[in-house]
Design a protein around this motif. Structure first.
Motif, PDB file in Angstrom:
ATOM      1  N   GLN A   1       0.824  -1.198   0.000  1.00  0.00           N
ATOM      2  CA  GLN A   1       0.000   0.000   0.000  1.00  0.00           C
ATOM      3  C   GLN A   1       0.858   1.248   0.000  1.00  0.00           C
ATOM      4  O   GLN A   1       1.965   1.249   0.538  1.00  0.00           O
ATOM      5  CB  GLN A   1      -0.915   0.033   1.234  1.00  0.00           C
ATOM      6  N   VAL A   2       0.347   2.279  -0.631  1.00  0.00           N
ATOM      7  CA  VAL A   2       1.025   3.573  -0.672  1.00  0.00           C
ATOM      8  C   VAL A   2       0.045   4.631  -0.166  1.00  0.00           C
ATOM      9  O   VAL A   2      -1.122   4.657  -0.579  1.00  0.00           O
ATOM     10  CB  VAL A   2       1.486   3.917  -2.099  1.00  0.00           C
ATOM     11  N   GLN A   3       0.523   5.483   0.710  1.00  0.00           N
ATOM     12  CA  GLN A   3      -0.286   6.573   1.219  1.00  0.00           C
ATOM     13  C   GLN A   3       0.235   7.887   0.630  1.00  0.00           C
ATOM     14  O   GLN A   3       1.449   8.101   0.529  1.00  0.00           O
ATOM     15  CB  GLN A   3      -0.229   6.645   2.748  1.00  0.00           C
ATOM     16  N   LEU A   4      -0.685   8.741   0.256  1.00  0.00           N
ATOM     17  CA  LEU A   4      -0.352  10.024  -0.372  1.00  0.00           C
ATOM     18  C   LEU A   4      -1.005  11.152   0.417  1.00  0.00           C
ATOM     19  O   LEU A   4      -2.209  11.109   0.680  1.00  0.00           O
ATOM     20  CB  LEU A   4      -0.837  10.063  -1.819  1.00  0.00           C
ATOM     21  N   VAL A   5      -0.204  12.143   0.769  1.00  0.00           N
ATOM     22  CA  VAL A   5      -0.717  13.290   1.520  1.00  0.00           C
ATOM     23  C   VAL A   5      -0.401  14.554   0.742  1.00  0.00           C
ATOM     24  O   VAL A   5       0.770  14.864   0.495  1.00  0.00           O
ATOM     25  CB  VAL A   5      -0.108  13.358   2.923  1.00  0.00           C
ATOM     26  N   GLU A   6      -1.449  15.278   0.367  1.00  0.00           N
ATOM     27  CA  GLU A   6      -1.316  16.476  -0.451  1.00  0.00           C
ATOM     28  C   GLU A   6      -1.415  17.733   0.400  1.00  0.00           C
ATOM     29  O   GLU A   6      -2.035  17.735   1.466  1.00  0.00           O
ATOM     30  CB  GLU A   6      -2.426  16.517  -1.504  1.00  0.00           C
ATOM     31  N   CYS A  22       2.890  16.685  -2.695  1.00  0.00           N
ATOM     32  CA  CYS A  22       2.321  15.388  -2.352  1.00  0.00           C
ATOM     33  C   CYS A  22       3.441  14.474  -1.878  1.00  0.00           C
ATOM     34  O   CYS A  22       4.385  14.214  -2.627  1.00  0.00           O
ATOM     35  CB  CYS A  22       1.624  14.779  -3.562  1.00  0.00           C
ATOM     36  N   ALA A  23       3.327  14.010  -0.649  1.00  0.00           N
ATOM     37  CA  ALA A  23       4.327  13.119  -0.071  1.00  0.00           C
ATOM     38  C   ALA A  23       3.785  11.702  -0.051  1.00  0.00           C
ATOM     39  O   ALA A  23       2.667  11.466   0.427  1.00  0.00           O
ATOM     40  CB  ALA A  23       4.674  13.575   1.337  1.00  0.00           C
ATOM     41  N   ALA A  24       4.582  10.779  -0.560  1.00  0.00           N
ATOM     42  CA  ALA A  24       4.210   9.377  -0.598  1.00  0.00           C
ATOM     43  C   ALA A  24       4.958   8.604   0.479  1.00  0.00           C
ATOM     44  O   ALA A  24       6.118   8.893   0.779  1.00  0.00           O
ATOM     45  CB  ALA A  24       4.510   8.783  -1.968  1.00  0.00           C
ATOM     46  N   SER A  25       4.282   7.604   1.023  1.00  0.00           N
ATOM     47  CA  SER A  25       4.906   6.719   2.001  1.00  0.00           C
ATOM     48  C   SER A  25       4.319   5.328   1.825  1.00  0.00           C
ATOM     49  O   SER A  25       3.268   5.147   1.224  1.00  0.00           O
ATOM     50  CB  SER A  25       4.681   7.237   3.424  1.00  0.00           C
ATOM     51  N   GLY A  26       5.031   4.345   2.393  1.00  0.00           N
ATOM     52  CA  GLY A  26       4.553   2.970   2.291  1.00  0.00           C
ATOM     53  C   GLY A  26       5.416   2.149   1.359  1.00  0.00           C
ATOM     54  O   GLY A  26       6.622   2.341   1.270  1.00  0.00           O
ATOM     55  N   ASN A  73      13.109  12.588  -5.214  1.00  0.00           N
ATOM     56  CA  ASN A  73      13.062  11.127  -5.044  1.00  0.00           C
ATOM     57  C   ASN A  73      13.470  10.702  -3.637  1.00  0.00           C
ATOM     58  O   ASN A  73      12.944   9.721  -3.116  1.00  0.00           O
ATOM     59  CB  ASN A  73      13.956  10.455  -6.074  1.00  0.00           C
ATOM     60  N   ALA A  74      14.390  11.421  -3.036  1.00  0.00           N
ATOM     61  CA  ALA A  74      14.850  11.054  -1.690  1.00  0.00           C
ATOM     62  C   ALA A  74      13.718  11.162  -0.670  1.00  0.00           C
ATOM     63  O   ALA A  74      13.691  10.433   0.325  1.00  0.00           O
ATOM     64  CB  ALA A  74      16.013  11.942  -1.281  1.00  0.00           C
ATOM     65  N   LYS A  75      12.778  12.069  -0.942  1.00  0.00           N
ATOM     66  CA  LYS A  75      11.670  12.294  -0.013  1.00  0.00           C
ATOM     67  C   LYS A  75      10.352  11.748  -0.548  1.00  0.00           C
ATOM     68  O   LYS A  75       9.300  11.944   0.073  1.00  0.00           O
ATOM     69  CB  LYS A  75      11.531  13.783   0.285  1.00  0.00           C
ATOM     70  N   GLY A 107      -2.349   5.465 -11.796  1.00  0.00           N
ATOM     71  CA  GLY A 107      -1.948   4.336 -10.982  1.00  0.00           C
ATOM     72  C   GLY A 107      -3.007   4.013  -9.949  1.00  0.00           C
ATOM     73  O   GLY A 107      -4.070   4.638  -9.895  1.00  0.00           O
ATOM     74  N   ALA A 108      -2.698   3.085  -9.097  1.00  0.00           N
ATOM     75  CA  ALA A 108      -3.694   2.544  -8.166  1.00  0.00           C
ATOM     76  C   ALA A 108      -3.927   3.405  -6.937  1.00  0.00           C
ATOM     77  O   ALA A 108      -4.936   3.239  -6.257  1.00  0.00           O
ATOM     78  CB  ALA A 108      -3.265   1.145  -7.728  1.00  0.00           C
ATOM     79  N   TYR A 109      -3.022   4.333  -6.667  1.00  0.00           N
ATOM     80  CA  TYR A 109      -3.077   5.051  -5.396  1.00  0.00           C
ATOM     81  C   TYR A 109      -3.400   6.526  -5.605  1.00  0.00           C
ATOM     82  O   TYR A 109      -2.812   7.178  -6.469  1.00  0.00           O
ATOM     83  CB  TYR A 109      -1.737   4.912  -4.669  1.00  0.00           C
ATOM     84  N   TRP A 110      -4.323   7.007  -4.746  1.00  0.00           N
ATOM     85  CA  TRP A 110      -4.790   8.384  -4.844  1.00  0.00           C
ATOM     86  C   TRP A 110      -4.659   9.105  -3.512  1.00  0.00           C
ATOM     87  O   TRP A 110      -4.841   8.498  -2.451  1.00  0.00           O
ATOM     88  CB  TRP A 110      -6.267   8.419  -5.238  1.00  0.00           C
TER      89      TRP A 110
END
Length: 120
Positions: A1-6, A22-26, A73-75, A107-110
Motif C-alpha cells: 500500500q502507498v499513502q499520499l498526503v497532499e 504530495c508526499a508518498a509513504s509505504g 526522489n529522496a523524499k 496508478g492505483a493510489y490516490w
C-alpha cells in the motif's frame, strides 16, 4: 500500500500562482510514476501532469507552459508549480502514484484531493 498526503491548494486570483505538494509513504517501488489529476464539477477526472522516477514528464496540453511538475526522489515527494492560473483551472487536484513503469492512465493510489479555486 502507498499513502499520499497532499498540501498547497487554495484560492488565487487569475494570473496568480500556487504550488502543490504530495508526499508518498509505504511500499514504494524504485521504478514508479507520480502525477496530478484534476476534476472540475460535472467533469471527468483528467490528467494534469506526470513524472517518472527518472524525471520524464508528460503534461496535458491545457497546462503546458504554465505548470511544472517536479519531484524529490529522496523524499518521495512530487510538486506541481502552477503559474498563470486561469478560472478554468479550478478543480479538485488529486495526487496519484503508480508502482512500476508509467503507462497511460492513473496508478492505483490516490491522495485525498486538494481544492484549487481561481477566481477574482
Amino acid at each position: 500500500q502507498v499513502q499520499l498526503v497532499e498540501s498547497g491548494g487554495g484560492l488565487v486570483q487569475p494570473g496568480g500562482s500556487l504550488r502543490l505538494s504530495c508526499a508518498a509513504s509505504g511500499s514504494i517501488f524504485s521504478i514508479n510514476a507520480m502525477g496530478w489529476y484534476r476534476q472540475a464539477p460535472g467533469k471527468q477526472r483528467e490528467l494534469v501532469a506526470v513524472i517518472t522516477n527518472g524525471g520524464a514528464t508528460t503534461y496535458a496540453d491545457s497546462v503546458k507552459g504554465r505548470f511544472t511538475i517536479s519531484r524529490d526522489n529522496a523524499k518521495n515527494t512530487v510538486f506541481l508549480q502552477m503559474n498563470s492560473l486561469k478560472p478554468e483551472d479550478t478543480a479538485v487536484y488529486y495526487c496519484n502514484h503508480r508502482n512500476g513503469p508509467w503507462v497511460p492512465g492513473p496508478g492505483a493510489y490516490w491522495g485525498q484531493g486538494t481544492q484549487v479555486t481561481v477566481s477574482s
